[in-house]
Every structure is written in structure tokens, then in C-alpha cells.
Design an enzyme around this catalytic site. Structure first.
Site, PDB file in Angstrom:
ATOM      1  CG  ASN A  90      -0.684  -0.353   2.486  1.00 13.61           C
ATOM      2  OD1 ASN A  90       0.773  -1.791   2.233  1.00 13.61           O
ATOM      3  ND2 ASN A  90      -0.744  -0.249   3.121  1.00 13.61           N
ATOM      4  CB  THR A  91       1.661   4.010  -2.140  1.00 10.69           C
ATOM      5  OG1 THR A  91       0.233   3.921  -2.945  1.00 10.69           O
ATOM      6  CG2 THR A  91       2.508   2.497  -2.660  1.00 10.69           C
ATOM      7  CB  THR A  93      -3.154  10.537   1.714  1.00 11.22           C
ATOM      8  OG1 THR A  93      -3.447  10.335   0.506  1.00 11.22           O
ATOM      9  CG2 THR A  93      -2.333  11.606   1.730  1.00 11.22           C
ATOM     10  CB  SER A 130       1.990   0.281  -5.489  1.00  4.33           C
ATOM     11  OG  SER A 130       2.571  -1.114  -5.141  1.00  4.33           O
ATOM     12  CB  CYS A 275      -7.636   4.681  -6.811  1.00 12.30           C
ATOM     13  SG  CYS A 275      -6.652   2.720  -6.709  1.00 12.30           S
TER      14      CYS A 275
HETATM   15  P1  ADP Z   1      -4.176  -1.898  -2.737  1.00 13.65           P
HETATM   16  O1  ADP Z   1      -5.595  -1.939  -2.888  1.00 13.65           O
HETATM   17  O2  ADP Z   1      -2.915  -1.365  -3.441  1.00 13.65           O
HETATM   18  O3  ADP Z   1      -3.526  -3.415  -3.000  1.00 13.65           O
HETATM   19  P2  ADP Z   1      -4.247  -2.796   0.221  1.00 13.65           P
HETATM   20  O4  ADP Z   1      -3.905  -1.740   0.996  1.00 13.65           O
HETATM   21  O5  ADP Z   1      -4.935  -3.534  -0.018  1.00 13.65           O
HETATM   22  O6  ADP Z   1      -3.362  -1.731  -1.571  1.00 13.65           O
HETATM   23  O7  ADP Z   1      -2.830  -4.571   0.133  1.00 13.65           O
HETATM   24  C1  ADP Z   1      -1.690  -3.679   0.186  1.00 13.65           C
HETATM   25  C2  ADP Z   1      -0.893  -5.026   1.773  1.00 13.65           C
HETATM   26  O8  ADP Z   1       0.546  -4.781   1.292  1.00 13.65           O
HETATM   27  C3  ADP Z   1      -1.213  -4.871   2.613  1.00 13.65           C
HETATM   28  O9  ADP Z   1      -2.307  -6.576   2.915  1.00 13.65           O
HETATM   29  C4  ADP Z   1      -0.459  -4.710   3.424  1.00 13.65           C
HETATM   30  O10 ADP Z   1      -0.300  -5.540   5.157  1.00 13.65           O
HETATM   31  C5  ADP Z   1       0.863  -5.215   2.909  1.00 13.65           C
HETATM   32  N1  ADP Z   1       2.121  -4.694   3.123  1.00 13.65           N
HETATM   33  C6  ADP Z   1       2.739  -3.421   3.159  1.00 13.65           C
HETATM   34  N2  ADP Z   1       4.024  -3.490   3.753  1.00 13.65           N
HETATM   35  C7  ADP Z   1       4.158  -4.976   2.875  1.00 13.65           C
HETATM   36  C8  ADP Z   1       5.375  -5.613   3.196  1.00 13.65           C
HETATM   37  N3  ADP Z   1       6.576  -4.846   2.965  1.00 13.65           N
HETATM   38  N4  ADP Z   1       6.266  -6.782   3.369  1.00 13.65           N
HETATM   39  C9  ADP Z   1       4.452  -7.179   2.942  1.00 13.65           C
HETATM   40  N5  ADP Z   1       3.545  -7.013   2.808  1.00 13.65           N
HETATM   41  C10 ADP Z   1       3.079  -5.228   2.821  1.00 13.65           C
END
Ligand code: ADP
Length: 464
Positions: A90-91, A93, A130, A275
């Protein structure tokens, strides 16, 4: 079985889960593994109830899981073992420090880059899935270049354009696949390797390539354009209400111009989802950073109109219901930010519910897929909130219905039965223009659409 390619995805969210499930489904000779720091998420992906609801997703996951699609927790080993690594963390804000409330928070992204650097023991292709600010690949490259001399990393940008609610359809038959890379010999080779994976089910002319910065920027711009269409039509809906025009008729007439097109011009209570707002604010921040305040202000107005539209909806409910909602029961039909998803991130329903609670209304929320997330979003809110899956039970005894999500289900409800069970006069605020408004008016409701004259049983305009 020996697999031809070993693919890893870091981040098992709304993007990573469905997009990797599709690759596994279309490429049975590739092994696809998805990892996440949230073990709870991985357990959910391995269970009978997936953490993401998307029509068609269950079938694909059930077909491939345990064969060539794996959900795993050992991030370190998986980085070691796989050659192609998608990053879809996730990225959000950024909520602190410089750029708070605007810029993208890249801490998860950077942590992932450092993990890849730390655990890799062989060359890798690292792919940004992402949505990121333009030039993020440079950061990734700089971090990964600390491994210099041992082996190389090639960073690609491959933004995901699928829409929630139609993710599986979009992944199976996308409008385009975009792959950006450095235009070096190794960059072009990596680009071709990734294109080869998509070419297994997507026609070659739909797989387009570009320089890496164009690719990063295209995703932000695509989302900004989509949001802009929503805000454009919503701004006109306000004018329609004043000028006795009908937004549906205007949108139809305007959308039939082939240069404009008919998609994404339905007026409503505004866009939501994880988004649009985040990406526009990110774009605004980038423009300001590059010394382009006029461009930044232009895009920021899209978000402002979105907030204005939600505010208008609330003001209308309050004004129509005699300027007091205290003790009145309002039934919210639909909490997801759009139909066919359980996702409630940035859903207008969150803000609208909070505002109703602030007026001391009792809020009864119904949604076929999003009640769990709604309860999380509203945890800690003061006031009376009830969650009821069954729309008929939810509406019973209420003073008003507010339709906030365009679920198909709401077009088909028995509004006669609902009307009978409600307090009178019964109000219906159709925030998505989805119901047969004339029919509901004939049943007895006072109907308030978006961007059209109200259908009210009160005698004069001043009376409602
Ligand atoms: P998107 O809608 O962009 O897919 P989400 O929030 O649904 O965003 O998913 C992003 C996922 O990335 C989350 O499940 C979060 O736990 C995971 N995440 C964040 N940082 C890390 C990391 N360093 N290593 C592994 N997973 C991560």
C-alpha cells in the site's frame, strides 16, 4: 512439477491478490507466490472466505491455489527463491511531516525495496504494481544498486488499471497492459520477459511499452481523468437542480458525442475508493514540487467538487426533513464505495454517516457485502448505528432511505412493501439515481434524486 518461471508478489491486497491469481490461472507452468506482512491476510487467502470480494475471484483462486498459486508468510525465503518480484504494497496518503495530506507515504514501499536487497541472492526483475509518484523507480534502483557487483536488479513499472467490482473481467480482458522500463539493453530484455507473460492471454497490440517515467505517470493521470469525469458531471448536477434540467438527459445527450463517450458520467454522491483521491492529491503534490501551481490547482478542484457533492447531499437531507434529524431513523442502502465490491475505503457513505450521526439521527446500514468493513470504519463513532444485511428489515420503521451505492439489488427491491413499513412522510434520497423514481413517487415516497427536480407530495416548493 518444474515451473518455467517463479513469480513472487509482495502485498496480498486488492491489487496483488486478484492480479496474481489471474497470472496463475493463465500460466499453469508458472509458480506464483504471494506474501504479506499481515499473517491474518495470508490466512484469509488460504481459507474458504477470501479477504477480497470480486465476482469470479473465488473460482480462479480455488482452481489454482495449492497447484501453482500459493499464499505464504516466509517473505525472506520467497524473495530468495523467486526471479520475478511484483511489489503491490500500500502507498496511502502521507499523514505526517512534509507533504502531509497530499504526498504518497512511501515507507512501505521503501521497506520492501530494502527487504528485496537484503534477502536476494540472485538477479531479479522487480516490478512496481502499486500506484506510485513519478520517479519512484529511481528510489528503488538506488536502494537496490547497493548490491552492485554481486548481481543486478532491473526495475519495471507495470501499473494495474483494473477496476474494483470488475477486476476479474478487466484482468482477463484489459483495455491495455502498460510496461515501462529503462531503455537500456537489460531494461528492454526485462520488459520483453514481462510482456511474454501477459502475451499468454492478451493480444500483443494491447501490450504497450514506454519509458519508465511515462508508465508511472500514466497510472496517476488515468485515475485523475476518471475522477475528473465524475466531478464534472456532479458539478453539472448541482446546476440541473437549480435550472430544472435533468442530469440523466444531459449526460445522455453529451455522452452520445463519440469524442466524449457515455462511460463514467453518471451523477451521484461522488467518487470513493482507495485510489482516486489519493492519486489526485499525489499528482497535485508532484505538480507543486515541480513548480506548477496552476496545474496543481486545476487537479485539486476535482477533489473539492467531490467533497462539495457529498456536502450538498447532506444539506439536502437536512433541509428536506424539516431541518432536524435528531431521533429520526435513516436507513442507508449501500456502504461500499461502488457496486460489486465489499471495499469501503474512502466511501462517501463514511462521511455521510458521520454527518447524520452528528445530527443525532439513528443510522441503520444495509449492504450485501460491506457491513464488516463498515463496522470497522465506524468503530468508535458516537451515536446509534445498526447493521442489517436485509434491506427490508433495515428500512422498517425508518423516516428516510438514502441510497449510497449503485448495487443492482436496489433497483429490484419491493419499494411498495418498504414504503408500508416506514414512518410517514417517507423520504427517499437516491444518491446514485438507480431506482425507478417515478414509480417510488407514485407509491407515496417523497423522492429526491441527484441532478433532477424532486418528486414531492408536499404542495409548494417552499413546503419541502
Ligand atoms: P492495494 O489496494 O494497493 O492492493 P491493500 O492495502 O489492499 O492495497 O494491500 C496492500 C498490502 O501490502 C497489505 O495487505 C499490506 O499488509 C501489505 N504490505 C505492506 N507492506 C508490506 C511489506 N513490507 N511486506 C509485505 N507486505 C506488505
Amino acid at each position: 512439477m518444474k515451473f518455467k518461471k517463479k513469480i513472487l508478489c509482495i502485498g496480498a491486497g486488492y491489487v496483488g491478490g486478484p492480479s496474481m491469481a489471474m497470472i496463475a490461472h493463465k500460466c499453469p507452468d508458472c509458480r506464483v507466490t504471494i506474501v504479506d506482512i499481515s499473517h491474518e491476510r495470508i490466512d484469509a487467502w488460504n481459507s474458504a472466505e477470501l479477504p477480497v470480494y470480486e465476482p469470479g475471484l473465488d473460482e480462479i483462486v480455488k482452481k489454482t491455489r495449492g497447484k501453482n498459486l500459493f499464499f505464504a508468510k516466509d517473505i525472506e525465503n520467497q524473495i530468495k527463491e523467486n526471479d520475478i518480484i511484483f511489489v503491490s504494497v500500500n502507498t496511502p496518503t502521507k499523514m505526517f511531516g512534509a507533504g502531509a495530506g497530499m504526498a504518497a507515504d512511501l515507507q512501505y514501499w521503501e521497506k520492501t525495496a530494502r527487504q528485496i536487497l537484503k534477502y536476494s541472492q540472485s538477479p531479479k526483475i522487480v516490478i512496481e504494481k502499486s500506484t506510485l509518484p513519478v520517479k519512484t523507480a529511481l528510489t528503488m534502483e538506488r536502494i537496490l544498486s547497493a548490491a552492485k557487483g554481486k548481481f543486478t536488479f532491473e526495475v519495471l513499472s507495470n501499473p494495474e488499471f483494473m477496476a474494483e467490482g470488475t477486476a476479474i473481467k478487466d484482468l482477463e480482458n484489459p483495455d491495455r497492459i502498460l510496461i515501462g522500463s529503462r531503455e537500456t539493453k537489460t531494461g528492454l530484455k526485462a520488459r520483453a520477459e514481462l510482456a511474454g507473460i501477459y502475451a499468454r492471454w492478451i493480444p500483443k497490440e494491447k501490450i504497450i511499452t514506454s519509458n519508465i517515467w511515462s508508465s508511472e505517470l500514466s497510472k496517476l493521470v488515468a485515475n485523475a481523468f476518471l475522477a475528473q469525469r465524475v466531478s464534472s458531471i456532479n458539478s453539472i448536477s448541482a446546476l440541473c437542480e437549480k435550472a430544472d434540467a435533468d442530469i440523466t438527459e444531459v449526460a445522455k445527450a453529451v455522452g452520445m458525442d463519440s469524442r466524449i463517450g457515455s462511460k463514467f458520467i453518471n451523477a451521484g454522491i461522488g467518487f470513493g475508493g482507495s485510489c482516486f483521491k489519493k492519486d489526485i492529491l499525489n499528482l497535485v503534490y508532484l505538480c507543486n514540487c515541480y513548480g506548477l501551481p496552476e496545474v496543481a490547482n486545476y487537479w485539486e478542484s476535482i477533489v473539492k467538487i467531490n467533497e462539495y457533492q457529498q456536502e450538498r447531499f447532506i444539506t439536502n437531507i437536512l433541509g428536506t426533513m424539516f431541518n432536524t434529524l435528531a431521533g429520526k431513523k435513516i436507513c442507508i442502502l449501500g456502504f461500499a464505495f461502488k457496486a460489486d465490491t465489499g471495499d469501503t475505503r474512502e466511501s462517501p457513505a463514511i462521511h455521510i454517516t458521520r454527518r447524520l450521526l452528528a445530527e443525532h439521527a439513528e443510522v441503520i446500514i444495509s449492504d450485501p457485502k460491506a457491513l464488516k468493513n463498515a463496522a470497522i470504519d465506524l468503530a468508535g463513532e458516537k451515536g446509534s448505528i445498526f447493521y442489517m444485511q436485509d434491506p427490508y428489515r433495515a428500512a422498517s420503521g425508518c423516516h428516510a432511505l438514502a441510497i449510497l451505492t449503485d448495487w443492482n439489488l436496489y433497483k429490484k427491491l419491493d419499494y411498495k412493501k418498504i414504503y408500508k413499513s416506514m414512518a410517514k412522510p417517507a423520504f427517499l434520497f437516491d444518491g446514485r439515481n438507480v431506482i425507478d423514481q417515478n414509480k417510488c413517487f407514485e407509491i407515496g415516497f417523497n423522492v429526491y434524486p441527484i441532478g433532477k427536480p424532486a418528486l414531492s407530495h408536499f404542495k409548494t416548493k417552499q413546503d419541502y
